[in-house]
Design an enzyme around this catalytic site. Sequence first.
Site, PDB file in Angstrom:
ATOM      1  N   GLU A  34     -11.270   0.143  -2.002  1.00 20.31           N
ATOM      2  CA  GLU A  34     -10.577   0.471  -0.752  1.00 20.31           C
ATOM      3  C   GLU A  34      -9.387   1.352  -1.088  1.00 20.31           C
ATOM      4  O   GLU A  34      -9.269   1.857  -2.205  1.00 20.31           O
ATOM      5  CB  GLU A  34     -10.129  -0.821  -0.043  1.00 20.31           C
ATOM      6  CG  GLU A  34      -9.225  -1.695  -0.903  1.00 20.31           C
ATOM      7  CD  GLU A  34      -8.903  -3.045  -0.277  1.00 20.31           C
ATOM      8  OE1 GLU A  34      -9.368  -3.306   0.842  1.00 20.31           O
ATOM      9  OE2 GLU A  34      -8.175  -3.828  -0.918  1.00 20.31           O
ATOM     10  N   ASP A  84       0.825  -1.213   0.000  1.00 13.64           N
ATOM     11  CA  ASP A  84       0.000   0.000   0.000  1.00 13.64           C
ATOM     12  C   ASP A  84       0.858   1.262   0.000  1.00 13.64           C
ATOM     13  O   ASP A  84       0.669   2.165   0.832  1.00 13.64           O
ATOM     14  CB  ASP A  84      -0.935   0.029   1.218  1.00 13.64           C
ATOM     15  CG  ASP A  84      -1.654  -1.287   1.446  1.00 13.64           C
ATOM     16  OD1 ASP A  84      -2.140  -1.855   0.457  1.00 13.64           O
ATOM     17  OD2 ASP A  84      -1.719  -1.734   2.598  1.00 13.64           O
TER      18      ASP A  84
END
Length: 541
Positions: A215, A49
Amino acid sequence: MKKQTAFLLLWSVFSLTATAQNNYVSRVWVADNGDGTYTNPIIYADYSDPDVCRAGEDYWMTASSFVHSPGLPILHSRDMVNWTIVNHALPRLVPREVFDVPQPGGGVWAPAIRYHNQEFYIYWGDPDFGIYMVKTDDPRGRWSDPVLVKAGKGLIDACPLWDDDGRAYVVHAYAGSRAGVKSLLAVFEMTPDGTRAITESRLVFDGHEGNDTVEGAKFHKHDGYYWIFAPAGGVKPGWQLAMRSKEVYGPYEARKILAQGDAPFNGPHQGAWVDTPSGEHWFYHFQDVGTVGRIVHLQPMNWVNGWPVAGIDKNGTGCGEPVVTHKKPDVGVTYPVQTPQEDDEFDGMTLGLQWQWQANYQPIWAYFAGDKGYMRLFSIFEPEERVYGNLTDVPNMLLQKFPAPDFTAVTKVTFKPEVVGERTGFIVFGRSYGMLALEKTPDGLEILQVECKNADRNGKEVIHARQKIDGDTFYLKVTVRGGNQCTFSFSENGRRYADLGQEFIAREGTWVGAKVGYFATVPRGNGYGGWLDVDWFRMEK
């Protein structure tokens, strides 16, 4: 005052190490081709991420660190391709009493780093506690204590936006495992200083129809629009979305701007849009490759008819696919090749920035004796209450990320145990683990090759080989091929190595790639233990 002093001392432990680590160049993976081009991935290690921001001519990256301590790694680059680790923004996770023991899968999820009003901010969601923030005016220096901006279970993947009128907002997602629902994005307003939510979260995007598991959102404002960049479709098979609106709470229209297409990289999504002073636009994302973890890629990005297109759009559809090799970003200067640190001669007085513990660091775990040329790991009592019944419970495990699919890690150690049953080792750790263990027995020292399959599901250790050894100084080695095939060997002189035991098939951890490193334990009730002196650690091809 005592609390502040303790924090400053702790931060100093994790601050910059000796300058010998600067301009480190890996022997197992380098993305810069030396001819003005780069090859993806730019970092073949588990920086899940990733998010990046620019401040002037400097680029700063952070990534998910989950439960590992120190957390929130800070990496720096001047050319967007060559990166080095310079700090960690989170010396200890909070609440401290929770993360003083291993909590696989919890902690820091999908942080966002932003530069605003001469300060750097990082926001992240902890799925069990809410959305936190830390800030600093110097990414290489001390970051503030964490502030809980919005409490709540299941709030993840938070990213701030300061609007032109001074108001501030955060976009975030929901963890289905905690919130009971996923595939939704929401926005709330916070105080302009970024410390406290002042509105409830309002849903702004529903991905259930066509964009499941949306997300990892990142918030921007560009060309009069509010932009949310967000991945969807799942980690390995997914894609990257961009969505825009004239209003902060929507409605948002969405387009797919990056997908695998014919490229060899699955699931290209969840990352950072960054520009250069020369006006180029680029997009960072990760790729999940299994055991090695979630590795970092860099894609060119262009604006076409008011929409971004990441990668190369071969068919003119408005959705690009990842590049393998490409021209480096135009930053006006050619900078030296460097990579995130791997080797460690343990000649500093602080912990090398490539290392992390399995839980919040405790000062009694290690002595960083750089003046003596070693790091000393003390044998710590095994946990009283064993949830897993294996090393998954052990907090004082010191590990670093796999740096490539093919490498050899080798180390020189000296073991000074005090009691029978005391054990240390060189370990490859994940949902399963394998290791070379040194153990004090009633008859002296033995070396064991141990495997624990499904350690995260109460798996039990199996000893594949053991033999008596003389002396106390050894060279331990693990050779990794294909990302997960591990062969262990050892030597008593550093020249002739003998394989021991069976091939071990490594597995990734909970949301993280496999790691390699050390541990030192002693059974409770047997008296106090001794220590392991680590002379050096090196990564080789």
